[in-house]
Design an enzyme around this catalytic site. Sequence first.
Site, PDB file in Angstrom:
ATOM      1  N   GLY A 122       0.817  -1.205   0.000  1.00  0.00           N
ATOM      2  CA  GLY A 122       0.000   0.000   0.000  1.00  0.00           C
ATOM      3  C   GLY A 122       0.848   1.251   0.000  1.00  0.00           C
ATOM      4  N   THR A 124       0.625   3.860  -3.227  1.00  0.00           N
ATOM      5  CA  THR A 124       0.019   4.875  -4.092  1.00  0.00           C
ATOM      6  C   THR A 124      -1.262   5.456  -3.507  1.00  0.00           C
ATOM      7  OG1 THR A 124       0.910   3.673  -5.986  1.00  0.00           O
ATOM      8  CG2 THR A 124      -0.754   5.341  -6.441  1.00  0.00           C
ATOM      9  N   THR A 130       2.708   9.038  -7.962  1.00  0.00           N
ATOM     10  CA  THR A 130       4.098   8.648  -7.714  1.00  0.00           C
ATOM     11  C   THR A 130       4.880   9.716  -6.949  1.00  0.00           C
ATOM     12  OG1 THR A 130       4.491   9.359  -9.994  1.00  0.00           O
ATOM     13  CG2 THR A 130       4.409   6.998  -9.595  1.00  0.00           C
ATOM     14  N   GLU A 244      10.722  -4.584  -7.531  1.00  0.00           N
ATOM     15  CA  GLU A 244       9.473  -4.615  -8.305  1.00  0.00           C
ATOM     16  C   GLU A 244       9.733  -4.263  -9.766  1.00  0.00           C
ATOM     17  OE1 GLU A 244       5.110  -2.502  -7.859  1.00  0.00           O
ATOM     18  OE2 GLU A 244       6.892  -1.257  -7.698  1.00  0.00           O
TER      19      GLU A 244
END
Length: 386
Positions: A122, A124, A130, A244
């Site tokens: 969690g 964004t 961003t 990621e």
Amino acid sequence: MQNSVEGYGDMREALRELCGRFPAEYHRRHDEKATYPKEFIDALTSAGWLAAMIPEEFGGSGLGLTEATIVMEEINRSGANAGHCHGQMYNMSTLLRHGSDEQKKRYLPEIATGALRLQSMGVTEPSTGTDTTKLKTTAVRTGDRYVVNGQKVWISRIQHSDLMILLARTTPLDQVKRKSDGLSIFLVNLHDAIGHGLTVKPIRNMVNHETNELFFDNLEIPAENLIGEEGRGFRYILDGLNAERTLIAAECIGDGYWFIEKVTNYSKERIVFDRPIGQNQGVQFPIARAYVNVEAANLMRYEACRRFDAHQDCGAQANMAKLLAADASWEAANACIQFHGGFGFAAEYDVERKFRETRLYQVAPISTNLILSYVAEHILGLPRSF
């Protein structure tokens, strides 16, 4: 078709055997019904692939990001969508590198077996996107608990997770020297949270990618669920974000090879005007160009992995790998759908499904334009644009 830096032959062979048990029809059916491919994810978990980065002492394989990216690549290269499970890989990076020994002993063994799923992060928010340092979700310490209030959006796999990594502001922005200070990371037990301060609203989207909007209303989190030191969460989350982006680069590379193989085979077999369409340079050149670009992106992926696994700064390489791979897979997707003609839009060929899936990565987890801004400012030293 083999890529030039493939390597890890036994690992790839085992992954291809497992993925081969789930044919295109299986993934097509889940896409049509917008359902979660639980059997496929369970098979990956049981075989230990999603625990690749967990140390052996906690029941994992003790491998690095390099091997983890190969898992993601092979999933997408098989025609599946690693977006259903990739969160566990990069979310673990935060816990592995910054969690306490007690937290690791408590959670990692069960994550390794699949008894616990850590698929969600969690970060964004609707109003900041961003611009992470300006996030508005707060966590206020009250005794032995933190009380969380705020909102998150585009948070994936909540319905298929037990735990979530949460980034929240613990010190107000006007009370810190640098805007990246005062953010903290927490491990949230979703079973305890949902309905007790956390409300989840699913977001329907063009890809079968389960994602949600989250609303926090005085959610209480035990103080022991704080990861690392309070106020240093932004630095910690960067490890997860670099992992990621590199993992998703590998997924795009897998997509790219899938599209290229699909369109190459079709172009050899499709006869128009008494000749295979693949005999025409107007068909050959876009496919060849896409292949060249996928191969180049692959090299940057491995460099990002090398630096990450060596605990070196890899922000630039992770970002560039993601951009190059996302562009290459999108280029391959366009060639594939173009040269299939009308059949490219038919669900039974799977091209339109994969086309939609790989398009996501022009936007997420970070848009290509923001990566270019990062390169311009942080690598080339150009004036900051925002």
